[in-house]
Design an enzyme around this catalytic site. Sequence first.
Site, mmCIF file in Angstrom:
data_model
loop_
_atom_site.group_PDB
_atom_site.id
_atom_site.type_symbol
_atom_site.label_atom_id
_atom_site.label_comp_id
_atom_site.label_asym_id
_atom_site.label_seq_id
_atom_site.Cartn_x
_atom_site.Cartn_y
_atom_site.Cartn_z
ATOM 1 N N VAL A 13 3.818 -1.061 3.994
ATOM 2 C CA VAL A 13 2.696 -0.936 4.564
ATOM 3 C C VAL A 13 1.970 -2.110 3.261
ATOM 4 O O VAL A 13 1.960 -1.544 1.840
ATOM 5 C CB VAL A 13 1.605 0.038 4.062
ATOM 6 C CG1 VAL A 13 0.466 -0.181 4.894
ATOM 7 C CG2 VAL A 13 2.369 1.339 5.548
ATOM 8 N N ASP B 188 3.016 13.314 14.845
ATOM 9 C CA ASP B 188 2.859 13.170 13.572
ATOM 10 C C ASP B 188 1.662 13.720 12.523
ATOM 11 O O ASP B 188 1.437 12.521 11.367
ATOM 12 C CB ASP B 188 3.887 11.741 12.918
ATOM 13 C CG ASP B 188 5.069 12.403 11.522
ATOM 14 O OD1 ASP B 188 4.940 13.764 10.706
ATOM 15 O OD2 ASP B 188 5.185 11.059 11.123
ATOM 16 N N GLY C 4 7.260 3.679 3.559
ATOM 17 C CA GLY C 4 7.126 4.684 4.239
ATOM 18 C C GLY C 4 8.927 4.732 5.693
ATOM 19 O O GLY C 4 9.679 3.946 5.034
ATOM 20 N N LEU D 109 1.061 -1.420 -0.238
ATOM 21 C CA LEU D 109 0.100 0.121 0.037
ATOM 22 C C LEU D 109 1.045 1.290 -0.127
ATOM 23 O O LEU D 109 0.045 2.451 -0.387
ATOM 24 C CB LEU D 109 -1.411 -0.055 1.190
ATOM 25 C CG LEU D 109 -1.847 -0.845 0.973
ATOM 26 C CD1 LEU D 109 -2.360 -1.251 2.572
ATOM 27 C CD2 LEU D 109 -3.274 -1.437 0.146
ATOM 28 N N GLY D 110 1.864 1.051 0.498
ATOM 29 C CA GLY D 110 2.927 2.010 0.582
ATOM 30 C C GLY D 110 4.315 1.809 0.916
ATOM 31 O O GLY D 110 4.625 0.729 1.530
ATOM 32 N N LYS E 215 1.808 -2.800 8.402
ATOM 33 C CA LYS E 215 3.331 -2.231 8.581
ATOM 34 C C LYS E 215 4.464 -2.902 9.787
ATOM 35 O O LYS E 215 4.148 -3.144 10.538
ATOM 36 C CB LYS E 215 2.999 -0.868 9.167
ATOM 37 C CG LYS E 215 3.937 0.070 8.969
ATOM 38 C CD LYS E 215 3.136 0.878 9.700
ATOM 39 C CE LYS E 215 4.155 2.914 8.882
ATOM 40 N NZ LYS E 215 2.955 4.202 9.076
#
Lengths: 871, 241
Positions: free
Chosen positions: A622, A731, A617, A614-615, A637
């Site tokens: 993720v 954050d 980082g 999904l991503g 994650k």
Amino acid sequence: MDDTRTGGLSLGSVIFLVAALLVLLAVGIPAVINYQQGASTAAFEVIQALSRSASTRSYIERQRERELELLAVSLATEPYFISYVDEAMQGSLFGDVAISSQSINDQLIERRNESGFDLAMVFDTEGALLGHSERLFDGEWFDEAPQIATALDTLTLTTGLWQDSGQFYQFSVVPMDSGEVVFALLGVGLLIDQAYIDEIERVTGAEQVLLAGDRVIASTLPLNDTDQLIARITATEGGVAETETDQRLQLPSGEWALNVSAFSDQVEGLTAISLISVDRLLATQKAQLSTLMFSALGALALGLVLSLVLARWIARPVSRLVDAAARASAGDYQVHTTDTGTREVRQLAGSFDRLLQDLRDKQDMEEYVADLSRYLPDPTIDHSNSASVDAAIREPERATLALIGLDLMRFDQHIQGDASQRIRSFQGFLAQAAEISHSLGGRLESIYGHRAVIGFAGADAVEQSLMFASHMVSRESRQQPSLALVYGDVDRGVVRAGASSGGVVLGKTSAQLDQLLQDASVGQLLMSPAARERVTRSDAALTLTPSIQRGRLSGKKYYALSRMELAGVREQALSAERALETTRIDGESISNSPGMEVFPGDILAGRYDLLSVLGRGGMGRVYKAWDKELQDFVAVKTLLPEIARNTQYLEQLKDEIKLARKITHVNVVRTYDFGSFQEMPYITMEYVRGMTLRYLMKQRSKLPFSAALRICRQVCAGLQVAHEQAVVHRDLKPENVILEANGNAKLMDFGLAGLVDKLTSDQSGGMFMGTVLYSAPEQMTGSDLTPAADVYAFGVMMYELFLGKKPFDSSAVMLEVYQAKVNEQYTPPSEHWAEISDDLSRVITTCLRHDAGERFKSARVLLNQLLELQS
Amino acid sequence: MLTTRYLFEDLMVGTRHTSRGWLIMIVAMSLWPWLSVQAASLSGKIDVTDRRDRPQTAEYMVIYYRPDDSVDLTEREQTVVMQTRNKNFEPRVLPVTAGSTVNFPNLDPILHNVFSNSGQNRFDAGLYSEGPGASQRFENPGLVRVYCNVHQNMVGHILMLDTPFYTVADVTGRWQLDNLPEGSGTLYVWHERAKPVIQKQSVQGDRQVDLTLVLSKPIRPAHKNKFGKSYRDRRGQRGRY
């Protein structure tokens, strides 16, 4: 609207009817009770008055009798009178008795005149009349007269009724004695006449009629009333009857209550009738009752009018609300409700307004998000339930692709149930295939029949294709496809025919793919020579040697890979990736130490089937994963192995996770679990379909006001829950806000930022490496953080959201940004947006105060401010 | 109780006076025997009944005989006593010849009065306390009813007779008149409750005359208040007012 709910009475009618009923009862019952009590009191009063007058009359009569007796006795015992009468009676010693009646008469007249009685008589002891005060007489005997006979018999005082010369007397007879020898009887009478009756009437207040038989002796009634009364009484069977009870009689002068009794206990033959005018007695009561009835009617009328007004006053705002609700339910959210009516109605209207506002916002948001979703990039579009080819964003092009085809021709052999189940199962397969291809950089080009075509572009297209194939055959499923791989130029695009559309891949290469798929066996991959060439070239990452197999149908020879060989591709890829050290964080390498890497298709910890990336980082990647235990999608994650290796970090992480797990809110992405797999720590989270706020902002630099406000309120609501659990996000930024397809915003990555800060600052020698733009000044200096730090970040985000501009230049050197923040050097909101409301502007600038104490203390305070803003 | 005592006392007093009367009569008759032409006597018994012929007893029945020829009474004047005691005149009945004087001593410690309205013998002695009291000479024959104007119940009967031939019957009703002059005359029986019995008599020798007296005047019942009603009744009625 449901027809069964529209029938019945309206609220106004019900309120009116109930209020009217209450008024009717409240007024009517006392009135009726009062009336009845009044009537019974009146009836009682009549009886009482009659009884009173009867008692009084009786008393007067007794007094009169007593007076009479006293007169008689005092006269009869008066020595001179005795001597006189005795003398008059006895005559001489030596001759016949020569009674001097004349003397006695004279004496009686004298005494009558003195004492005030009306009649006096003297009898001898035989009953012969010796003297009479009123008239002449000659040889009258009264021994037969009852009263005289009684007196002679008993020699005691007797009182009764005496009739003489047509007149009635109360009459007392008393023996006269000289030395106890009774020598005569003295009778004394008081006349019963009109004067006496008048006196009784005056004292008792009741009209009096005195009858002897049906002859009127005296009457205080008017003449025609008396006549009527006598006529009535004589007409009655049995004549006059004594009665103690209340009798009513209608006479010319009105209604009378009467009481008939003997004139006195001791006087018989006379009937006394007491009459009380009912009309006169009840006049006051009737006046009171009519006043009462008039006031009751007045109160009733007033009450009815008031209840009507009340009903309208209550019901009108409610019916307006009902209209508004009906219109809203019909889809019209642009309704404005009233602010009149009672407090509850106003509250209801207010709540309804907010609900409508919410619905309006949500509608706006949904429209907005739906509009934006057309531009969503592939990774953020969730294909788990949609294996369709996204045609909207595909422009026709000529491309060199590795095409891999999947054929599930025997798919239906293993599926039980009806067509819908089989289709759903097929769709699930394709969805998985699409996910895996996405994660490997490929895309679903076309679906036809039980075949799907996935295209990979780029230098490693063939390797990625093989990786994809490897994933597909590695699946523990009985539904194994046959596979084919070709490489070459194709035209790809979308065609529409009528209402349906589909992706197509045209060209010789595509035709080759069909040919190969026809000859491929289950689990087998056939490849074209061009593809084989790519696989076997010297710089290929994979070491594969396709064998030559004969086609299943045609018997032609093809380069083929077996299922086992395909499965080995993943192993090779994993080891190759570890060697390449290709971990990237936002395109920037922050770690040189390779950890355990996982890829879509892997099963993490025997539980999480990783489906797609999904991503990526600062902490790791993720993935979207299928939780085989809970049978649900989750986000996994992975974290940098450094965290797991440092006990301090790990403990801190666990603490943060513990806190974050407590946050359960619709606007917070839920943190599920923390785990470690082959030294690689990971966190599982709620899987959310949608796009990040950052993505949204990239598409539209400035959001519509209502959408922005709605997002802010939602994020702030999530943040509030976190703050209440003493969790500071640290954050907060658009990248950490996910918008679901329905427009709902969720805040994610709680508690992790702090760890990243710590990690990165440790690694960079104490330098702050966080998200410069959103960090509060105190966060940049490494001070302890409070919820106010999140409020600051929220302010920056609001600035961006509402104004479409960043307050500070994020590309500037960190120190400059810091100074700008401390000096609050940013463009005032109104310069970006002239129409901004003062309230919103104030909220944003309050959030951006450099002094944490001057900001809103927590998300709760901020949320209240946001809720007060007019959308 | 009261009645019994009253009757007893009455009886005693009467007896005493009667014996005195007899004494006087005997002395008188022995002093003037020549006045009688020839001595004769009347005696008899009086049957007393009430109006319903029920036999009764009666005291103070005075029997007197008046010869048709007049009798000289000038030397027969006496002084007799009718005293007031216990609110009664004693004796209740006093026959005496006319011209006699009656003393009315008061033996009660209270005031009494003596009066009479009887014809020419009327008098009023006024009120006087205990002591010898008044005395009154009655010139005229006739019945003198003596009352006390403060005590309604007191009554005395003084029979002023114009004849010396009188007597009082005993309780059984027997009587006797002696030394009567022979000849015709009228015999009287007097009782306060009865009409006088008057009978012409021809007196010669000893004659027996039986008479009947009807008590036509009743006695007021005892135990009654002055209204003639029971005390108890009156008390009972009082509560009603």
